[in-house]
Design an enzyme around this catalytic site. Structure first.
Site, PDB file in Angstrom:
ATOM      1  N   GLU A 130      36.329  49.730   7.796  1.00 15.76           N
ATOM      2  CA  GLU A 130      35.060  49.597   8.521  1.00 15.76           C
ATOM      3  C   GLU A 130      33.945  50.009   7.571  1.00 15.76           C
ATOM      4  OE1 GLU A 130      34.947  51.449  12.369  1.00 15.76           O
ATOM      5  OE2 GLU A 130      36.882  50.629  12.915  1.00 15.76           O
ATOM      6  N   HIS A 250      24.686  51.217  16.695  1.00 15.03           N
ATOM      7  CA  HIS A 250      25.764  50.361  16.179  1.00 15.03           C
ATOM      8  C   HIS A 250      25.165  49.007  15.849  1.00 15.03           C
ATOM      9  CE1 HIS A 250      29.494  48.181  15.730  1.00 15.03           C
ATOM     10  NE2 HIS A 250      30.154  49.325  15.785  1.00 15.03           N
ATOM     11  N   ARG A 299      26.781  52.250   8.325  1.00 14.32           N
ATOM     12  CA  ARG A 299      26.267  51.667   9.557  1.00 14.32           C
ATOM     13  C   ARG A 299      24.735  51.615   9.632  1.00 14.32           C
ATOM     14  NH1 ARG A 299      29.713  53.696  14.493  1.00 14.32           N
ATOM     15  NH2 ARG A 299      31.248  52.336  13.547  1.00 14.32           N
ATOM     16  N   HIS A 360      24.512  54.107  20.021  1.00 15.93           N
ATOM     17  CA  HIS A 360      25.972  54.174  20.007  1.00 15.93           C
ATOM     18  C   HIS A 360      26.506  55.598  19.965  1.00 15.93           C
ATOM     19  CE1 HIS A 360      30.044  52.863  19.210  1.00 15.93           C
ATOM     20  NE2 HIS A 360      30.065  53.432  18.024  1.00 15.93           N
ATOM     21  N   ARG A 395      26.965  59.115  10.983  1.00 14.44           N
ATOM     22  CA  ARG A 395      28.419  59.247  11.050  1.00 14.44           C
ATOM     23  C   ARG A 395      29.132  58.070  10.379  1.00 14.44           C
ATOM     24  NH1 ARG A 395      32.211  57.180  14.755  1.00 14.44           N
ATOM     25  NH2 ARG A 395      30.482  56.153  15.791  1.00 14.44           N
ATOM     26  N   LEU A 401      36.695  59.911  16.535  1.00 16.89           N
ATOM     27  CA  LEU A 401      37.949  60.277  17.218  1.00 16.89           C
ATOM     28  C   LEU A 401      38.654  61.365  16.417  1.00 16.89           C
ATOM     29  CD1 LEU A 401      39.274  56.730  18.273  1.00 16.89           C
ATOM     30  CD2 LEU A 401      38.304  58.471  19.786  1.00 16.89           C
TER      31      LEU A 401
HETATM   32  C1  SIN Z   1      33.639  50.243  16.019  1.00 17.95           C
HETATM   33  O1  SIN Z   1      34.769  49.872  16.342  1.00 17.95           O
HETATM   34  O2  SIN Z   1      32.865  49.549  15.363  1.00 17.95           O
HETATM   35  C2  SIN Z   1      33.178  51.593  16.448  1.00 17.95           C
HETATM   36  C3  SIN Z   1      33.886  52.600  15.672  1.00 17.95           C
HETATM   37  C4  SIN Z   1      33.079  53.860  15.661  1.00 17.95           C
HETATM   38  O3  SIN Z   1      32.048  53.952  16.310  1.00 17.95           O
HETATM   39  O4  SIN Z   1      33.480  54.768  14.939  1.00 17.95           O
END
Ligand code: SIN
Length: 587
Positions: A130, A250, A299, A360, A395, A401
């Site tokens: 990601e 996001h 992000r 987000h 972040r 998580l």
């Molecule tokens: C996502 O799946 O793009 C969100 C993951 C996140 O917010 O850490």
């Protein structure tokens, strides 16, 4: 509106109470992990949650959980990516704790019952990428239903362990003993049952795991329960909060129209991690050349890239093109997103998906140390409600998580290690737990539920993804006006809005919005996900530091720029990236 320290939400006196060693407020990955570990160690543990056990933000998480689990990956590399995304404001010790303890914490989560996606031949965990990650290190489940699987596994484990739970319960305020230590919480249970109305859970350790505050904005990926209740409770209890100005937007949320409100469907970064492209209406990949990682830049950079392109093209959204995945990959790897898109009449297999940024994640929150301890003794915080220092100004994707998991375990270990001195007082000599003042008389003013929309619109226009001194000043004035109207009503009529879930939530939204705006006004720079149009660059000399906020007894917001001992350098600008464009745009 007086929301000062010690002035609780107006509510009836508790009509019922429960005794425990630990009360955990919230039932996402952080709350349930803390509860399981405390209960397994033999502590009487009660979980209080606002809706059902599986209704928090965790269940909506798509992408996954980041940890250095893959061949060749190391905690050091994960640390490096986290620090870069955090734009100079991560606490390095907190990040090292996260990435160092993360892999084993994920293994324990698997032992608890979470089933992650694995390669059918080798049985190895499948890992994806990601934004901001230089390696494939995101474990996922059910394709794009990671949070739902983690939630399922933890809820089942909590039920197996026989942990007492109180569902449909909005937490109101912290109870303290005569020495100022946490002594439990007051809460309101919605609906009729064995316990309903206002009650109390009395416990010497209180763990806040209430999630985020996305509902301060009109459009958010957060569920309806994310109204900042934990941060508001902590502020009223006298705890410090930090970094509230860093709200992560996001980049790719399904665009459902400019006036869409409430929870919006997320289109995971993992879609880009697997090769999806961001394009404008002309099909141009506008992130290429803006950052070395293009669509997989951190992000904040992707959100800014989208916003800029939207402005340049006078467009309401951009497009995420992953048609080349084909029907089978969409079905297997992203079933949740595929279903959400199709439910809104878009077929990602045959057409690009319209996306735009939406609120987000709160990178800041209730300030804690490495053991989850807040500045109020006996009050702990973990998960999105907390500010451990891990996220800094932005972040890193899928670290949340992991943070919930790692710091919940640390909190449980800390509480368990203190158990002897925490043994509850014998029944014949109960420790005096002071009920909040409202139980004995009037508290502050409550906001009428109708004010919620005004707060959300004010925050969206004044303190959203783009901010400026002017927009923030206007937002502050609006919010002050809402607070003043509630106080005037109390003074004039001697009454406030009726105490009910909606008015408590709206009052919490106002309080956290006011602190967020105050912090965003004070931070006169652009850093991470705090984007000031009037101050387009980071100002390391003044602002390489956290901004700590607390309430005074009079309800004033006191801000303290707290020096941090160990700050990594601000993210070096990529030759083709942000800095030059920002200069041009704001010249
Ligand atoms: C996502 O799946 O793009 C969100 C993951 C996140 O917010 O850490």
């Amino acid at each position: 509106m007086n929301t000062g320290v010690g002035i609780p939400l107006p509510a009836a006196a508790p009509g019922w109470s429960v005794e425990a060693d630990v009360v955990v407020v919230g039932s996402g990955v952080a709350g349930l992990t803390a509860a399981l570990r405390c209960a397994t160690a033999g502590l009487r543990t009660v979980v209080v949650t606002k809706a059902r056990l599986d209704d928090g933000s965790t269940r909506w998480a798509q992408g996954g959980i980041a940890a250095a689990l893959g061949a060749g990956d190391t905690p050091e590399q994960h640390c490096e990516d986290t620090l870069v995304a955090g734009a100079g404001l991560c606490d390095t010790a907190a990040v090292r704790t996260l990435v160092g303890e993360g892999p084993d914490a994920v293994r324990r989560l698997i032992e608890t019952g979470a089933r992650f996606d694995r390669d059918t031949a080798s049985g190895r965990l499948l890992l994806t990428r990601e934004g901001g990650h230089h390696r494939r290190r995101i474990a996922h489940a059910g394709g794009d239903a990671t949070g739902a699987e983690i939630s399922r596994a933890l809820v089942e484990a909590v039920r197996r362990a026989g942990i007492e739970t109180v569902e449909n319960a909005l937490v109101l305020d912290l109870l303290k003993d005569a020495a100022g230590r946490a002594a439990g919480v007051t809460l309101h249970v919605m609906g009729e049952g064995r316990r309903d109305g206002v009650g109390a859970v009395r416990a010497r350790s209180v763990v806040l795991a209430t999630g985020g505050m996305g509902q301060v904005y009109s459009a958010t990926t957060n569920p309806a329960v994310s109204t900042g209740d934990g941060v508001a409770l902590a502020l009223r209890a006298g705890a410090e909060v930090a970094d509230l100005e860093f709200v992560q937007f996001h980049p790719t949320v399904l665009f459902l129209g400019g006036d869409a409100e409430g929870q919006q469907p997320l289109v995971s970064e993992a879609v880009r991690g697997e090769g999806g492209h961001l394009v404008d209406a002309a099909g141009v990949r506008f992130m290429v050349g803006r950052h070395e990682l293009a669509e997989l830049a951190p992000r904040d950079i992707v959100a800014k890239g989208i916003m800029r392109r939207m402005r340049e093209r006078d467009a309401e959204h951009m497009l995420l093109d992953a048609r080349h995945f084909g029907a089978e990959k969409w079905r297997q790897r992203f079933p949740t997103i595929l279903a959400a898109c199709r439910a809104h009449g878009i077929d990602p297999v045959t057409e690009p998906v319209p996306v735009a940024p939406a609120a987000h994640y709160a990178s800041g929150g209730v300030r804690t140390d490495l053991y989850g301890r807040t500045t109020v003794p006996g009050l702990y915080a973990c998960g999105e409600v907390a500010c451990t220092g891990v996220h800094g100004a932005n972040r890193l994707a899928s670290n949340s998580l992991l943070e919930g998991l790692v710091f919940a375990e640390r909190i449980a270990a800390e509480i368990v290690s203190r158990t002897p001195e925490q043994a509850p007082a014998p029944a014949q000599a109960p420790a005096p737990a002071q009920a909040p003042a409202a139980a004995a008389g009037p508290g502050g003013a409550l906001l009428a539920p109708e004010a919620r929309t005004a707060i959300q619109r004010t925050m969206t226009s004044g303190a959203g993804v783009l901010r400026s001194a002017d927009s923030l000043a206007a937002a502050a004035a609006e919010l002050t006006g809402l607070a003043a109207a509630a106080t005037d009503r109390l003074l004039r009529d001697g009454r406030t809005a009726d105490p009910c879930v909606e008015s408590w939530e709206t009052t919490n939204l106002l309080l956290v919005s006011r602190v967020l705006v105050a912090a965003a006004r004070a931070r006169e720079e652009t850093r991470g996900c705090h984007w000031r149009e009037d101050r387009p660059r980071p100002d390391d000399a003044r602002w390489s530091r956290h901004l700590v906020a607390r309430l005074t007894p009079e309800g004033e917001i006191a801000l303290d720029p707290s020096a941090t001992a160990d700050l990594p350098p601000t993210r070096p600008p990529h030759p083709s990236a942000d800095a030059r464009e920002e200069t041009r745009e704001h010249a």
